[in-house]
Design a protein around this motif. Structure first.
Motif, PDB file in Angstrom:
ATOM      1  N   MET A   1       2.071  34.983 -37.674  1.00  0.00           N
ATOM      2  CA  MET A   1       2.170  36.235 -36.343  1.00  0.00           C
ATOM      3  C   MET A   1       3.725  36.228 -36.257  1.00  0.00           C
ATOM      4  SD  MET A   1      -0.203  37.080 -33.536  1.00  0.00           S
ATOM      5  CE  MET A   1       0.096  38.270 -32.201  1.00  0.00           C
ATOM      6  N   LEU A   2       4.213  35.129 -35.686  1.00  0.00           N
ATOM      7  CA  LEU A   2       5.515  35.091 -34.942  1.00  0.00           C
ATOM      8  C   LEU A   2       6.626  35.457 -36.377  1.00  0.00           C
ATOM      9  CD1 LEU A   2       5.368  31.542 -33.372  1.00  0.00           C
ATOM     10  CD2 LEU A   2       5.712  33.990 -32.259  1.00  0.00           C
ATOM     11  N   LEU A   3       6.440  35.117 -37.462  1.00  0.00           N
ATOM     12  CA  LEU A   3       7.282  35.279 -38.470  1.00  0.00           C
ATOM     13  C   LEU A   3       7.071  36.824 -38.815  1.00  0.00           C
ATOM     14  CD1 LEU A   3       9.144  34.877 -40.883  1.00  0.00           C
ATOM     15  CD2 LEU A   3       7.145  34.159 -42.324  1.00  0.00           C
ATOM     16  N   GLY A   4       5.893  37.507 -38.866  1.00  0.00           N
ATOM     17  CA  GLY A   4       5.694  38.643 -39.212  1.00  0.00           C
ATOM     18  C   GLY A   4       6.332  39.700 -38.007  1.00  0.00           C
ATOM     19  N   SER A   5       6.239  39.213 -36.806  1.00  0.00           N
ATOM     20  CA  SER A   5       6.840  40.254 -36.033  1.00  0.00           C
ATOM     21  C   SER A   5       8.204  40.173 -36.035  1.00  0.00           C
ATOM     22  CB  SER A   5       6.404  39.692 -34.465  1.00  0.00           C
ATOM     23  OG  SER A   5       6.839  38.425 -34.023  1.00  0.00           O
ATOM     24  N   HIS A   6       8.835  38.871 -36.243  1.00  0.00           N
ATOM     25  CA  HIS A   6      10.264  38.950 -36.460  1.00  0.00           C
ATOM     26  C   HIS A   6      10.504  39.629 -37.452  1.00  0.00           C
ATOM     27  CE1 HIS A   6      14.009  36.835 -35.682  1.00  0.00           C
ATOM     28  NE2 HIS A   6      14.224  36.942 -37.121  1.00  0.00           N
ATOM     29  N   LEU A   7      10.191  39.704 -38.953  1.00  0.00           N
ATOM     30  CA  LEU A   7      10.290  40.470 -39.918  1.00  0.00           C
ATOM     31  C   LEU A   7      10.233  42.104 -39.787  1.00  0.00           C
ATOM     32  CD1 LEU A   7       8.411  38.486 -42.868  1.00  0.00           C
ATOM     33  CD2 LEU A   7      10.887  38.861 -42.507  1.00  0.00           C
ATOM     34  N   ARG A   8       9.280  42.200 -38.764  1.00  0.00           N
ATOM     35  CA  ARG A   8       9.213  43.767 -38.637  1.00  0.00           C
ATOM     36  C   ARG A   8      10.510  44.204 -37.791  1.00  0.00           C
ATOM     37  NH1 ARG A   8       5.827  43.763 -33.948  1.00  0.00           N
ATOM     38  NH2 ARG A   8       7.610  44.107 -32.840  1.00  0.00           N
ATOM     39  N   ARG A   9      10.996  43.172 -36.831  1.00  0.00           N
ATOM     40  CA  ARG A   9      12.056  43.710 -35.769  1.00  0.00           C
ATOM     41  C   ARG A   9      13.386  43.801 -36.891  1.00  0.00           C
ATOM     42  NH1 ARG A   9       9.898  39.832 -32.541  1.00  0.00           N
ATOM     43  NH2 ARG A   9      11.420  38.235 -33.256  1.00  0.00           N
ATOM     44  N   LEU A  10      13.447  42.894 -37.647  1.00  0.00           N
ATOM     45  CA  LEU A  10      14.768  42.961 -38.514  1.00  0.00           C
ATOM     46  C   LEU A  10      14.315  44.233 -39.394  1.00  0.00           C
ATOM     47  CD1 LEU A  10      14.702  39.183 -40.192  1.00  0.00           C
ATOM     48  CD2 LEU A  10      16.290  40.309 -38.516  1.00  0.00           C
ATOM     49  N   ARG A  11      13.237  44.668 -39.951  1.00  0.00           N
ATOM     50  CA  ARG A  11      13.149  45.758 -40.670  1.00  0.00           C
ATOM     51  C   ARG A  11      13.541  47.242 -39.830  1.00  0.00           C
ATOM     52  NH1 ARG A  11       9.539  49.568 -40.741  1.00  0.00           N
ATOM     53  NH2 ARG A  11       7.793  48.293 -39.734  1.00  0.00           N
ATOM     54  N   GLU A  12      13.083  46.982 -38.703  1.00  0.00           N
ATOM     55  CA  GLU A  12      13.282  48.410 -37.671  1.00  0.00           C
ATOM     56  C   GLU A  12      14.680  48.374 -37.507  1.00  0.00           C
ATOM     57  OE1 GLU A  12      10.467  47.618 -34.529  1.00  0.00           O
ATOM     58  OE2 GLU A  12       9.014  48.615 -35.725  1.00  0.00           O
ATOM     59  N   ALA A  13      15.371  47.246 -37.187  1.00  0.00           N
ATOM     60  CA  ALA A  13      16.763  47.430 -36.856  1.00  0.00           C
ATOM     61  C   ALA A  13      17.735  47.883 -38.064  1.00  0.00           C
ATOM     62  CB  ALA A  13      17.236  45.888 -36.603  1.00  0.00           C
ATOM     63  N   GLY A  15      16.479  50.099 -39.898  1.00  0.00           N
ATOM     64  CA  GLY A  15      16.030  51.611 -40.350  1.00  0.00           C
ATOM     65  C   GLY A  15      15.225  51.749 -41.647  1.00  0.00           C
ATOM     66  N   ILE A  16      14.629  50.618 -42.148  1.00  0.00           N
ATOM     67  CA  ILE A  16      14.141  50.373 -43.383  1.00  0.00           C
ATOM     68  C   ILE A  16      12.555  50.866 -43.177  1.00  0.00           C
ATOM     69  CG2 ILE A  16      13.378  49.095 -45.413  1.00  0.00           C
ATOM     70  CD1 ILE A  16      16.122  47.677 -44.731  1.00  0.00           C
ATOM     71  N   THR A  17      11.925  51.764 -44.105  1.00  0.00           N
ATOM     72  CA  THR A  17      10.351  51.958 -43.779  1.00  0.00           C
ATOM     73  C   THR A  17       9.728  51.003 -44.310  1.00  0.00           C
ATOM     74  OG1 THR A  17      10.305  53.306 -46.011  1.00  0.00           O
ATOM     75  CG2 THR A  17      11.021  54.455 -43.940  1.00  0.00           C
ATOM     76  N   ARG A  18       8.405  50.927 -44.082  1.00  0.00           N
ATOM     77  CA  ARG A  18       7.459  49.853 -44.668  1.00  0.00           C
ATOM     78  C   ARG A  18       7.344  50.273 -46.109  1.00  0.00           C
ATOM     79  NH1 ARG A  18       4.202  50.869 -39.917  1.00  0.00           N
ATOM     80  NH2 ARG A  18       4.552  49.001 -38.389  1.00  0.00           N
ATOM     81  N   GLU A  19       7.325  51.385 -46.565  1.00  0.00           N
ATOM     82  CA  GLU A  19       7.287  51.828 -47.983  1.00  0.00           C
ATOM     83  C   GLU A  19       8.451  51.206 -48.763  1.00  0.00           C
ATOM     84  OE1 GLU A  19       6.596  55.623 -50.872  1.00  0.00           O
ATOM     85  OE2 GLU A  19       7.145  55.954 -48.791  1.00  0.00           O
ATOM     86  N   ALA A  20       9.373  51.315 -48.186  1.00  0.00           N
ATOM     87  CA  ALA A  20      10.818  50.965 -48.934  1.00  0.00           C
ATOM     88  C   ALA A  20      10.811  49.343 -49.043  1.00  0.00           C
ATOM     89  CB  ALA A  20      12.063  51.286 -48.296  1.00  0.00           C
ATOM     90  N   ALA A  21      10.288  48.686 -48.024  1.00  0.00           N
ATOM     91  CA  ALA A  21      10.209  47.111 -47.939  1.00  0.00           C
ATOM     92  C   ALA A  21       9.149  46.659 -48.543  1.00  0.00           C
ATOM     93  CB  ALA A  21       9.838  46.754 -46.420  1.00  0.00           C
ATOM     94  N   THR A  52      16.928  39.732 -47.639  1.00  0.00           N
ATOM     95  CA  THR A  52      18.079  39.988 -48.553  1.00  0.00           C
ATOM     96  C   THR A  52      18.197  41.477 -48.283  1.00  0.00           C
ATOM     97  OG1 THR A  52      18.083  38.376 -50.246  1.00  0.00           O
ATOM     98  CG2 THR A  52      19.059  40.567 -50.736  1.00  0.00           C
ATOM     99  N   LEU A  53      16.991  41.986 -48.373  1.00  0.00           N
ATOM    100  CA  LEU A  53      16.976  43.595 -48.121  1.00  0.00           C
ATOM    101  C   LEU A  53      17.320  43.897 -46.583  1.00  0.00           C
ATOM    102  CD1 LEU A  53      16.042  46.629 -49.062  1.00  0.00           C
ATOM    103  CD2 LEU A  53      13.649  45.978 -47.995  1.00  0.00           C
ATOM    104  N   TYR A  54      17.034  43.266 -45.762  1.00  0.00           N
ATOM    105  CA  TYR A  54      17.414  43.543 -44.341  1.00  0.00           C
ATOM    106  C   TYR A  54      18.658  43.080 -44.058  1.00  0.00           C
ATOM    107  CZ  TYR A  54      12.208  43.780 -44.005  1.00  0.00           C
ATOM    108  OH  TYR A  54      10.819  44.211 -44.221  1.00  0.00           O
ATOM    109  N   GLY A  55      19.681  42.276 -44.826  1.00  0.00           N
ATOM    110  CA  GLY A  55      20.880  42.133 -44.655  1.00  0.00           C
ATOM    111  C   GLY A  55      21.021  40.783 -44.092  1.00  0.00           C
ATOM    112  N   ILE A  56      20.225  39.955 -44.026  1.00  0.00           N
ATOM    113  CA  ILE A  56      20.398  38.481 -43.509  1.00  0.00           C
ATOM    114  C   ILE A  56      20.815  37.669 -44.515  1.00  0.00           C
ATOM    115  CG2 ILE A  56      19.108  36.422 -42.311  1.00  0.00           C
ATOM    116  CD1 ILE A  56      19.000  39.360 -40.844  1.00  0.00           C
ATOM    117  N   THR A  57      22.137  37.270 -44.412  1.00  0.00           N
ATOM    118  CA  THR A  57      22.751  36.416 -45.357  1.00  0.00           C
ATOM    119  C   THR A  57      23.248  35.161 -44.861  1.00  0.00           C
ATOM    120  OG1 THR A  57      24.941  37.336 -44.398  1.00  0.00           O
ATOM    121  CG2 THR A  57      23.903  38.539 -46.521  1.00  0.00           C
TER     122      THR A  57
END
Length: 274
Positions: A1-13, A15-21, A52-57
């Motif tokens: 749950m913690l990881l999921g919420s963190h991934l959601r914030r990274l995606r939203e930051a 501007g990537i849609t759930r469909e693209a993810a 990688t998609l969310y730019g976390i390098t």
């Protein structure tokens, strides 16, 4: 749950849609939604691809999140009690065990981490009407197992405001209540426990919405979680604006309640009256 919420914030930051993810990990939009809600297990490859998609390098951040994904797939000790627990509660036990700060307002009864065994039996029997003695014993055993965390080497800070109603509402007989009050006096002197009592004499206060718990975690990039238990389910809130509201309510409760020392005196007074 913690990881999921963190991934959601990274995606939203980004501007990537759930469909693209979902497309990036060969999955559907609904799969991303379930991942972000913590309702499915995580494949290491999927987490790496999403990062990688969310730019976390940054290698340290990637390693931390991938490690969290591996931990998330390991069943905790509490899962052996799942037969006597409501479906939403194992998630809470896992979050509680990972927290380094637990902040609580309780009004109905003494919080589970502070209950004596006799008091816990009385509470569980009331809540599990018709359950077998064996099932009641197993639920109480889980509660006592959770309490070990509070006195462990890596014990969390535990800050609680108990409404006086929780102390005056009897569960069990007179001796059970006396034992519970004495236990609260003793545990309130532990260095990691801050116990305050909101007295009836104060009148209306900021805890008008009912009991709640705020869980904070040692990893700075993991958001706080507010836990709200309902009759047939529970809510887990992690959006900053929601958490801020509950933090504000608890801070006001702490300011309006007598301090720990005065609260111990109040407990001693209730013990003498019981």
């Amino acid at each position: 749950m913690l990881l999921g919420s963190h991934l959601r914030r990274l995606r939203e930051a980004r501007g990537i849609t759930r469909e693209a993810a979902g497309y990036s990990i060969r999955a559907s939009e609904s799969k991303i939604s379930r991942m972000e809600l913590g309702r499915v297990s995580f494949k290491t490859r999927d987490v790496e691809d999403l990062l990688t998609l969310y730019g976390i390098t940054d290698e340290a951040e990637r390693t931390s999140l991938v490690s969290l994904a591996k931990e998330a797939n390991v069943a905790g000790w509490w899962h052996s009690y799942s037969d006597v627990l409501p479906s939403w509660f194992p998630t809470y036990v896992g979050l509680e065990g990972a927290a380094h700060l637990i902040r609580v307002y309780e009004v109905q009864f003494v919080h589970g981490l502070l209950q004596t065994e006799a008091y816990a039996h009385a509470v569980v029997r009331r809540g599990m009407k018709g359950a077998s003695a064996a099932d009641v014993d197993r639920r109480v055993a889980l509660r006592l197992e959770r309490q070990k965390y509070l006195v462990s080497e890596n014990a969390p800070e535990f800050h609680i405001v108990l409404d006086e109603a929780a102390l005056r509402r009897p569960y069990g007989d007179r001796e059970v209540m006396r034992g519970q009050l004495q236990h609260l006096i003793e545990v309130s002197e532990r260095p990691n426990v801050r116990l305050q009592v909101m007295p009836f004499s104060f009148g209306g206060h900021s805890g008008e919405s009912g009991a709640f718990t705020i869980l904070s975690f040692p990893e700075s990039d993991l958001s706080d979680v507010v836990y709200l238990e309902q009759l047939t389910s529970a809510l887990y809130l992690d959006k900053r604006e929601d958490v801020n509201q509950y933090e504000g309510a608890l801070k006001q409760l702490q300011q309006d309640s007598p301090g720990p020392g005065e609260s111990r005196d109040l407990l001693r007074g209730l013990l003498q009256l019981s």
